[in-house]
Design a protein around this motif. Sequence first.
Motif, PDB file in Angstrom:
ATOM      1  N   TYR A  41      11.332   0.642   6.735  1.00  0.00           N
ATOM      2  CA  TYR A  41      10.351   1.492   7.404  1.00  0.00           C
ATOM      3  C   TYR A  41       9.912   0.778   8.678  1.00  0.00           C
ATOM      4  CZ  TYR A  41       9.501   4.423   3.212  1.00  0.00           C
ATOM      5  OH  TYR A  41       9.608   5.291   2.159  1.00  0.00           O
ATOM      6  N   TYR A  95       3.031   8.012   6.022  1.00  0.00           N
ATOM      7  CA  TYR A  95       4.153   8.866   5.620  1.00  0.00           C
ATOM      8  C   TYR A  95       4.126  10.180   6.392  1.00  0.00           C
ATOM      9  CZ  TYR A  95       5.683   5.909   1.792  1.00  0.00           C
ATOM     10  OH  TYR A  95       6.202   4.880   1.065  1.00  0.00           O
ATOM     11  N   PHE A 127      -0.554   9.452   2.132  1.00  0.00           N
ATOM     12  CA  PHE A 127      -0.887   8.033   2.009  1.00  0.00           C
ATOM     13  C   PHE A 127      -0.653   7.288   3.316  1.00  0.00           C
ATOM     14  CE2 PHE A 127       0.421   3.696   1.126  1.00  0.00           C
ATOM     15  CZ  PHE A 127      -0.609   3.261   0.315  1.00  0.00           C
ATOM     16  N   HIS A 164       3.712  -6.789 -11.204  1.00  0.00           N
ATOM     17  CA  HIS A 164       2.499  -6.506 -11.999  1.00  0.00           C
ATOM     18  C   HIS A 164       2.288  -7.605 -13.042  1.00  0.00           C
ATOM     19  CE1 HIS A 164       1.810  -2.415 -10.565  1.00  0.00           C
ATOM     20  NE2 HIS A 164       3.103  -2.179 -10.675  1.00  0.00           N
ATOM     21  N   GLY A 188      -2.642  -2.015  -7.985  1.00  0.00           N
ATOM     22  CA  GLY A 188      -2.434  -0.915  -8.934  1.00  0.00           C
ATOM     23  C   GLY A 188      -1.325   0.022  -8.485  1.00  0.00           C
ATOM     24  N   ASN A 189      -0.993   0.967  -9.372  1.00  0.00           N
ATOM     25  CA  ASN A 189       0.034   1.973  -9.029  1.00  0.00           C
ATOM     26  C   ASN A 189      -0.423   2.765  -7.811  1.00  0.00           C
ATOM     27  OD1 ASN A 189       0.404   2.366 -12.513  1.00  0.00           O
ATOM     28  ND2 ASN A 189       1.911   1.474 -11.173  1.00  0.00           N
ATOM     29  N   GLY A 190       0.507   2.958  -6.896  1.00  0.00           N
ATOM     30  CA  GLY A 190       0.208   3.771  -5.710  1.00  0.00           C
ATOM     31  C   GLY A 190      -0.649   3.070  -4.677  1.00  0.00           C
ATOM     32  N   SER A 191      -0.825   1.722  -4.813  1.00  0.00           N
ATOM     33  CA  SER A 191      -1.698   1.023  -3.862  1.00  0.00           C
ATOM     34  C   SER A 191      -0.973   0.715  -2.545  1.00  0.00           C
ATOM     35  CB  SER A 191      -2.233  -0.267  -4.496  1.00  0.00           C
ATOM     36  OG  SER A 191      -1.154  -1.077  -4.901  1.00  0.00           O
ATOM     37  N   GLY A 192       0.355   0.842  -2.528  1.00  0.00           N
ATOM     38  CA  GLY A 192       1.086   0.643  -1.273  1.00  0.00           C
ATOM     39  C   GLY A 192       2.014  -0.571  -1.262  1.00  0.00           C
ATOM     40  N   LYS A 193       2.259  -1.164  -2.449  1.00  0.00           N
ATOM     41  CA  LYS A 193       3.088  -2.379  -2.499  1.00  0.00           C
ATOM     42  C   LYS A 193       4.519  -2.106  -2.044  1.00  0.00           C
ATOM     43  CE  LYS A 193       2.464  -2.885  -6.901  1.00  0.00           C
ATOM     44  NZ  LYS A 193       1.677  -1.658  -7.136  1.00  0.00           N
ATOM     45  N   SER A 194       5.138  -1.053  -2.604  1.00  0.00           N
ATOM     46  CA  SER A 194       6.539  -0.766  -2.235  1.00  0.00           C
ATOM     47  C   SER A 194       6.631  -0.346  -0.774  1.00  0.00           C
ATOM     48  CB  SER A 194       7.119   0.327  -3.117  1.00  0.00           C
ATOM     49  OG  SER A 194       7.211  -0.144  -4.429  1.00  0.00           O
ATOM     50  N   THR A 195       5.611   0.396  -0.318  1.00  0.00           N
ATOM     51  CA  THR A 195       5.589   0.795   1.103  1.00  0.00           C
ATOM     52  C   THR A 195       5.595  -0.466   1.963  1.00  0.00           C
ATOM     53  OG1 THR A 195       4.258   2.671   0.418  1.00  0.00           O
ATOM     54  CG2 THR A 195       4.374   2.235   2.771  1.00  0.00           C
ATOM     55  N   GLU A 203       9.381  -5.427  -8.149  1.00  0.00           N
ATOM     56  CA  GLU A 203       9.265  -5.337  -9.613  1.00  0.00           C
ATOM     57  C   GLU A 203      10.584  -5.688 -10.286  1.00  0.00           C
ATOM     58  OE1 GLU A 203       7.027  -2.077 -11.092  1.00  0.00           O
ATOM     59  OE2 GLU A 203       5.890  -1.878  -9.244  1.00  0.00           O
ATOM     60  N   GLU A 245      15.796   9.341   4.222  1.00  0.00           N
ATOM     61  CA  GLU A 245      14.956   9.858   3.121  1.00  0.00           C
ATOM     62  C   GLU A 245      14.555  11.302   3.383  1.00  0.00           C
ATOM     63  OE1 GLU A 245      11.474   7.365   2.682  1.00  0.00           O
ATOM     64  OE2 GLU A 245      11.925   7.112   0.565  1.00  0.00           O
TER      65      GLU A 245
HETATM   66  N1  LIG Z   1       8.506   9.108   0.627  1.00  0.00           N
HETATM   67  C1  LIG Z   1       7.180   9.280   0.508  1.00  0.00           C
HETATM   68  N2  LIG Z   1       6.569  10.279   1.157  1.00  0.00           N
HETATM   69  C2  LIG Z   1       5.246  10.476   1.063  1.00  0.00           C
HETATM   70  N3  LIG Z   1       4.425   9.697   0.328  1.00  0.00           N
HETATM   71  C3  LIG Z   1       4.984   8.680  -0.341  1.00  0.00           C
HETATM   72  C4  LIG Z   1       6.380   8.418  -0.291  1.00  0.00           C
HETATM   73  N4  LIG Z   1       6.640   7.331  -1.059  1.00  0.00           N
HETATM   74  C5  LIG Z   1       5.454   6.942  -1.553  1.00  0.00           C
HETATM   75  N5  LIG Z   1       4.461   7.742  -1.130  1.00  0.00           N
HETATM   76  C6  LIG Z   1       3.031   7.617  -1.454  1.00  0.00           C
HETATM   77  O1  LIG Z   1       2.591   6.353  -1.011  1.00  0.00           O
HETATM   78  C7  LIG Z   1       1.670   5.815  -1.935  1.00  0.00           C
HETATM   79  C8  LIG Z   1       2.005   4.347  -2.198  1.00  0.00           C
HETATM   80  O2  LIG Z   1       3.263   4.320  -2.858  1.00  0.00           O
HETATM   81  P1  LIG Z   1       3.952   2.936  -3.188  1.00  0.00           P
HETATM   82  O3  LIG Z   1       5.258   3.261  -3.785  1.00  0.00           O
HETATM   83  O4  LIG Z   1       3.925   2.059  -1.995  1.00  0.00           O
HETATM   84  O5  LIG Z   1       2.954   2.351  -4.276  1.00  0.00           O
HETATM   85  P2  LIG Z   1       3.130   1.083  -5.210  1.00  0.00           P
HETATM   86  O6  LIG Z   1       1.915   0.246  -4.991  1.00  0.00           O
HETATM   87  O7  LIG Z   1       4.430   0.429  -5.003  1.00  0.00           O
HETATM   88  O8  LIG Z   1       3.047   1.769  -6.646  1.00  0.00           O
HETATM   89  P3  LIG Z   1       3.776   1.380  -8.032  1.00  0.00           P
HETATM   90  O9  LIG Z   1       3.106   0.144  -8.556  1.00  0.00           O
HETATM   91  O10 LIG Z   1       3.483   2.577  -8.883  1.00  0.00           O
HETATM   92  O11 LIG Z   1       5.208   1.189  -7.750  1.00  0.00           O
HETATM   93  C9  LIG Z   1       1.685   6.689  -3.175  1.00  0.00           C
HETATM   94  O12 LIG Z   1       0.479   7.411  -3.202  1.00  0.00           O
HETATM   95  C10 LIG Z   1       2.846   7.647  -2.958  1.00  0.00           C
HETATM   96  O13 LIG Z   1       2.528   8.946  -3.373  1.00  0.00           O
END
Ligand SMILES: Nc1ncnc2c1ncn2[C@@H]1O[C@H](COP(=O)(O)OP(=O)(O)OP(=O)(O)O)[C@@H](O)[C@H]1O
Length: 550
Positions: free
Chosen positions: A381, A337, A345, A517, A365-372, A484, A102
């Motif tokens: 990761y 990150y 984050f 969601h 919610g959006n950006g809460s860290g689910k995908s991370t 999702e 990445e």
């Molecule tokens: N490659 C990256 N480098 C730096 N920050 C990142 C990276 N990918 C995601 N983030 C940050 O990590 C935070 C969490 O992102 P993540 O994708 O885990 O959220 P999410 O809960 O899956 O959101 P959504 O519901 O919108 O998909 C976000 O604030 C995003 O800006």
Amino acid sequence: MGFLDTLIKKSKQAIGYVVVLGVFNSLLNGGLLIFINSTIAGKPFPVFPQYNWLIFIVIVTASLVCSRYFQAYMIRLTNNILFDFELTILTKLRHASYEDFESLGNEKVYTAINDTKVLAHAPEVFMNAFNAFVVILCCFGYLFWIAPLGAAFVLLVMAALLVFYIVRNKAIEADLNRQRDLQNVYYKHLEDLLHGFKELKMSIVRNLSIFDNFLIKNREAGRNISIGTSVKYMDNELIGSYSWYIVMGITMFVLPVMFHLDIAKTSAFLITILYLIGPIAIILTLVPTYTAVKISVQRLNVFDSMLDALDSHTAATVNLAEEPFDSIRFEGVSYRYDKGKEQGFHLEPFDLAIQRGEIVFVTGGNGSGKSTFGYLLSGLYRPYSGKIYLNDREISDKNYVNYSDSMSAVFTTNYLFNDNYDGFELTAANEQLSEYIELMDMGKILKLDGEQKTLGKKYSKGQQKRLALIYALLENKEVIVLDEWAAEQDPRFRRYFYQQVLPLLKEKGKTIIAITHDDDYYDCATRIIKFNYGKIVSDSPVYAGKVVEN
Ligand SMILES: Nc1ncnc2c1ncn2[C@@H]1O[C@H](COP(=O)(O)OP(=O)(O)OP(=O)(O)O)[C@@H](O)[C@H]1O
């Protein structure tokens, strides 16, 4: 092994052979020159004068054979080096962790591939220059032998003209750098034009702005610099070629007067100077090649160090994928990150255990860290701190590859491959495939004629996700991670997926972790984990279709 190491190792192996061949060939060329000059001056070769024509043919043939061997050897060497470089890039990429991939970005990979081409041709250019240098030495040796003062004078004039040419070329380099910077900006806007075509067609302001303020301005500047540099280049090339006339003029009109050269010696000088044009042109190519090689080596070193740091992540493999799945456990796992710089984050340290047969929904919610979390769960990761256990076995750098391999995943931005890398049997005879096609309601779209490499790519977003899930199921892994997945499905299919597909998969013994969601279907899970601003804020079981808040 790094790129430079490979280059040096391969070049070292070749150098002895190539130098002997090159020097021998250059000496033959020098000999040929002396032979021609002596014959023109009416001085036949001292040995076997009656067979001079035969000696001429022998020298030319020997030189041809030598050149042929030299060129063929260099072609093989260049291609072997290129092959090794390509292998190094592909191997390093294959072993790179997703995080490093990445941060690397696609462009660096393409640039590295181009840089390896420059580097692979370097030994050929330098060896050609070495051979040319030997020929030049022979020629000047000959000139000094017949008229030392005249030769010194010619050498001086040629050196002065050469320095003038090189200095002028250096001045053009600054313009070329400006041209390259403009080109990079141009590609960025071009990317916006190509990838954002739909968006540009939807706004007259945006459409005009990208053309008038960015693309056209950039191209105008590019055109002006290009005209300037091309004219300077042309002037330089003309100066380069006409310099030879200066040298020849001096030889014809100045040397006979200044150094009392007779006609035989003057004609020997003239022929030798004509003979020098080729080798000196080769030496001149060294300057731009050296600059290009220097830049490529610098860029490849950066690429190398970025990927080398990761190679150790995948040093060895322990087979976890063959064990029946029991549980995944996170102990004090956190993720950043920014790798500890206190910005950006981060996921706060958390403990979590997922048991066989669970259907876990990860929400928030959006950006809460689910995908991370999804990337940590699937091993793409690696935790900033804490440990992950699969079946109570700690996951270390040595078995991360197998940890990821023990589960299937369909990510939000899933990718359908152009070829059947998994070796699935994509025919109607594959009952499992037919069952999954039916399960995903794709029977009307997917035609199994037995010849295809893949099940196709040109589908709607929702259909692509269904196809990705078919592939994931064909992998027959016990854990499935979905990010999702149902977001693009129509309401009817979404309901069917949550209420019928998930229970069926659970029945088949699958453990499913789905980031979602879709709160209307939380009752279809066995457990709901909620994230908020990088923290797990609740972890609730679902009993009899009800989320039990704790
Ligand atoms: N490659 C990256 N480098 C730096 N920050 C990142 C990276 N990918 C995601 N983030 C940050 O990590 C935070 C969490 O992102 P993540 O994708 O885990 O959220 P999410 O809960 O899956 O959101 P959504 O519901 O919108 O998909 C976000 O604030 C995003 O800006």
